[in-house]
Structures are given as structure tokens and as C-alpha cells.
Design a protein around this motif. Structure first.
Motif, PDB file in Angstrom:
ATOM      1  N   ALA A  90       1.787  14.053 -10.706  1.00  0.00           N
ATOM      2  CA  ALA A  90       0.891  13.069 -11.316  1.00  0.00           C
ATOM      3  C   ALA A  90       1.287  11.705 -10.754  1.00  0.00           C
ATOM      4  CB  ALA A  90       1.016  13.076 -12.829  1.00  0.00           C
ATOM      5  N   ILE A  91       0.399  11.115  -9.961  1.00  0.00           N
ATOM      6  CA  ILE A  91       0.655   9.796  -9.384  1.00  0.00           C
ATOM      7  C   ILE A  91      -0.001   8.770 -10.296  1.00  0.00           C
ATOM      8  CG2 ILE A  91       0.322   8.282  -7.398  1.00  0.00           C
ATOM      9  CD1 ILE A  91       0.118  10.860  -5.683  1.00  0.00           C
ATOM     10  N   GLN A  92       0.808   7.941 -10.902  1.00  0.00           N
ATOM     11  CA  GLN A  92       0.297   6.930 -11.818  1.00  0.00           C
ATOM     12  C   GLN A  92       0.266   5.586 -11.114  1.00  0.00           C
ATOM     13  OE1 GLN A  92       2.891   7.450 -15.229  1.00  0.00           O
ATOM     14  NE2 GLN A  92       1.428   8.884 -16.114  1.00  0.00           N
ATOM     15  N   VAL A  93      -0.876   4.936 -11.207  1.00  0.00           N
ATOM     16  CA  VAL A  93      -1.100   3.671 -10.514  1.00  0.00           C
ATOM     17  C   VAL A  93      -1.126   2.533 -11.529  1.00  0.00           C
ATOM     18  CG1 VAL A  93      -2.688   2.338  -9.070  1.00  0.00           C
ATOM     19  CG2 VAL A  93      -2.440   4.819  -8.714  1.00  0.00           C
ATOM     20  N   ARG A  94      -0.180   1.630 -11.361  1.00  0.00           N
ATOM     21  CA  ARG A  94      -0.191   0.387 -12.136  1.00  0.00           C
ATOM     22  C   ARG A  94      -1.177  -0.547 -11.445  1.00  0.00           C
ATOM     23  NH1 ARG A  94       5.407  -1.715 -11.383  1.00  0.00           N
ATOM     24  NH2 ARG A  94       4.659  -3.375 -12.715  1.00  0.00           N
ATOM     25  N   ILE A 146      11.575   1.259   4.961  1.00  0.00           N
ATOM     26  CA  ILE A 146      10.127   1.027   4.941  1.00  0.00           C
ATOM     27  C   ILE A 146       9.833   0.042   3.824  1.00  0.00           C
ATOM     28  CG2 ILE A 146       7.848   2.053   4.593  1.00  0.00           C
ATOM     29  CD1 ILE A 146       9.062   4.700   5.677  1.00  0.00           C
ATOM     30  N   SER A 147       9.086  -0.982   4.140  1.00  0.00           N
ATOM     31  CA  SER A 147       8.828  -2.052   3.187  1.00  0.00           C
ATOM     32  C   SER A 147       7.335  -2.331   3.074  1.00  0.00           C
ATOM     33  CB  SER A 147       9.542  -3.326   3.646  1.00  0.00           C
ATOM     34  OG  SER A 147       9.051  -4.448   2.969  1.00  0.00           O
ATOM     35  N   ALA A 148       6.795  -2.160   1.873  1.00  0.00           N
ATOM     36  CA  ALA A 148       5.393  -2.492   1.646  1.00  0.00           C
ATOM     37  C   ALA A 148       5.164  -3.985   1.859  1.00  0.00           C
ATOM     38  CB  ALA A 148       4.962  -2.069   0.245  1.00  0.00           C
ATOM     39  N   THR A 149       6.154  -4.810   1.561  1.00  0.00           N
ATOM     40  CA  THR A 149       6.044  -6.257   1.790  1.00  0.00           C
ATOM     41  C   THR A 149       5.811  -6.522   3.276  1.00  0.00           C
ATOM     42  OG1 THR A 149       7.502  -6.720  -0.080  1.00  0.00           O
ATOM     43  CG2 THR A 149       7.232  -8.469   1.556  1.00  0.00           C
ATOM     44  N   LYS A 150       6.587  -5.867   4.145  1.00  0.00           N
ATOM     45  CA  LYS A 150       6.413  -6.034   5.588  1.00  0.00           C
ATOM     46  C   LYS A 150       5.086  -5.457   6.065  1.00  0.00           C
ATOM     47  CE  LYS A 150      11.377  -6.052   6.526  1.00  0.00           C
ATOM     48  NZ  LYS A 150      12.506  -5.279   7.060  1.00  0.00           N
ATOM     49  N   ILE A 151       4.665  -4.363   5.473  1.00  0.00           N
ATOM     50  CA  ILE A 151       3.374  -3.760   5.836  1.00  0.00           C
ATOM     51  C   ILE A 151       2.241  -4.713   5.479  1.00  0.00           C
ATOM     52  CG2 ILE A 151       1.756  -1.890   5.310  1.00  0.00           C
ATOM     53  CD1 ILE A 151       4.281  -0.081   4.946  1.00  0.00           C
ATOM     54  N   GLN A 208      -7.837   5.425  -2.455  1.00  0.00           N
ATOM     55  CA  GLN A 208      -8.246   5.831  -1.106  1.00  0.00           C
ATOM     56  C   GLN A 208      -7.040   5.932  -0.177  1.00  0.00           C
ATOM     57  OE1 GLN A 208     -11.189   2.909  -0.010  1.00  0.00           O
ATOM     58  NE2 GLN A 208     -12.616   3.596  -1.587  1.00  0.00           N
ATOM     59  N   ASN A 209      -6.123   4.963  -0.262  1.00  0.00           N
ATOM     60  CA  ASN A 209      -4.919   4.983   0.580  1.00  0.00           C
ATOM     61  C   ASN A 209      -4.038   6.190   0.267  1.00  0.00           C
ATOM     62  OD1 ASN A 209      -5.589   2.612   1.913  1.00  0.00           O
ATOM     63  ND2 ASN A 209      -4.408   1.317   0.532  1.00  0.00           N
ATOM     64  N   PRO A 226       0.827  -1.212   0.000  1.00  0.00           N
ATOM     65  CA  PRO A 226       0.000   0.000   0.000  1.00  0.00           C
ATOM     66  C   PRO A 226       0.862   1.263   0.000  1.00  0.00           C
ATOM     67  CG  PRO A 226       0.307  -0.703   2.256  1.00  0.00           C
ATOM     68  CD  PRO A 226       1.076  -1.688   1.372  1.00  0.00           C
ATOM     69  N   TRP A 227       0.206   2.404  -0.090  1.00  0.00           N
ATOM     70  CA  TRP A 227       0.862   3.701   0.088  1.00  0.00           C
ATOM     71  C   TRP A 227       1.405   3.745   1.513  1.00  0.00           C
ATOM     72  CZ3 TRP A 227       1.893   7.634  -3.229  1.00  0.00           C
ATOM     73  CH2 TRP A 227       2.256   8.869  -2.684  1.00  0.00           C
ATOM     74  N   HIS A 228       2.670   4.169   1.699  1.00  0.00           N
ATOM     75  CA  HIS A 228       3.264   4.196   3.040  1.00  0.00           C
ATOM     76  C   HIS A 228       4.114   5.446   3.225  1.00  0.00           C
ATOM     77  CE1 HIS A 228       7.013   2.880   1.211  1.00  0.00           C
ATOM     78  NE2 HIS A 228       6.469   1.757   0.787  1.00  0.00           N
ATOM     79  N   ASP A 229       4.739   5.567   4.388  1.00  0.00           N
ATOM     80  CA  ASP A 229       5.502   6.768   4.736  1.00  0.00           C
ATOM     81  C   ASP A 229       6.675   7.026   3.793  1.00  0.00           C
ATOM     82  OD1 ASP A 229       3.774   7.329   6.813  1.00  0.00           O
ATOM     83  OD2 ASP A 229       5.091   6.520   8.373  1.00  0.00           O
TER      84      ASP A 229
END
Length: 130
Positions: free
Chosen positions: A37-41, A114-119, A64-65, A17-20
Motif C-alpha cells: 500500500a503506497i500512501q501519498v502525502r 539518490i536525492s529527490a531534491t537533486k532530481i 502517474q510517476n 518525484p518517485w525515483h530509483d
């Protein structure tokens, strides 16, 4: 108001997800031009590339995140940034004299670790994510 003709910084990612760390990157980006411009794959349930197979969040959840995260620092969609759905981009190719640059932002260890995998694992351990 977001100005589509104004120089803009692009952020391309899965945001799962979106994180710090993403938040810190956004702040550097916004400082460059005043808008991003935030592009979402949108890769929910698909592979985002080598080692990027864990993508539980869908387009709506990602948006939303991102919006909730950026609002914490007072940034609003349609003003300082826009979010765009893009295909599962895995390669960016350019020719000469295209009018933009590629830059890697370097952060201190507290951000780079910071790791999205860990989150995602923590969310699963807490029963908040399948």
C-alpha cells in the motif's frame, strides 16, 4: 488482484518525484508480503515537515510517476500495489501489541545517494519543472 485482507507492507511518503531509490525500496517491500500500500502525502504547494517545503508534484502527477516507474519492472496498480491519498502525516504513533513493526531498510551507497531534491533541481534546470 490486490487483496485488502492479506498482510501488506505500507510505504508512506511524498514521492516528489518517485525515483530509483523508491523503486528499490518497493522491491524490498513487495518481497515481504507480495503486496504494498503506497500512501501519498499530498503536499503540493505546502510543507511536508522540516526541510520538506519543495513539493511541486500534485496527486495526479505523483500517481502517474509511481505507476510509470513500477510498470518498468512489471508491477501493476490494483494487483501488486495500491496507491492511497492520505493527509499530511508528520507523526506516526502506536500503542503496544498493534500487530505490525517499523523497519528501516538499508541500501548501498548507490541507492542511498539518490536525492529527490537533486532530481527536482535537474528537472528545473532542464525547464521541465517550474
Amino acid at each position: 488482484m490486490f487483496d485488502w485482507k492479506k498482510p501488506t507492507v505500507q510505504m508512506l511518503g511524498r514521492w516528489q518525484p518517485w525515483h530509483d531509490g523508491h523503486q528499490a525500496l518497493f522491491k524490498r517491500c513487495i518481497a515481504k508480503t507480495g503486496q504494498v500500500a503506497i500512501q501519498v502525502r499530498d503536499v503540493q504547494g505546502a510543507s511536508g515537515g522540516d526541510g520538506q517545503d519543495d513539493n511541486p508534484f500534485n496527486w495526479d502527477e505523483v500517481c502517474q510517476n509511481i505507476e510509470a516507474g513500477l510498470l518498468k519492472d512489471g508491477f501493476k496498480r490494483g494487483q501488486e500495489y495500491e496507491i492511497m491519498l492520505v493527509p499530511n502525516i508528520v507523526n506516526i504513533t502506536y500503542g503496544r501489541g498493534v500487530g505490525y513493526t517499523f523497519e528501516e531498510e538499508v541500501f548501498d551507497t548507490s541507492v542511498t545517494e539518490i536525492s529527490a531534491t537533486k532530481i527536482r533541481q535537474k528537472l528545473r534546470d532542464e525547464g521541465k519543472l517550474n
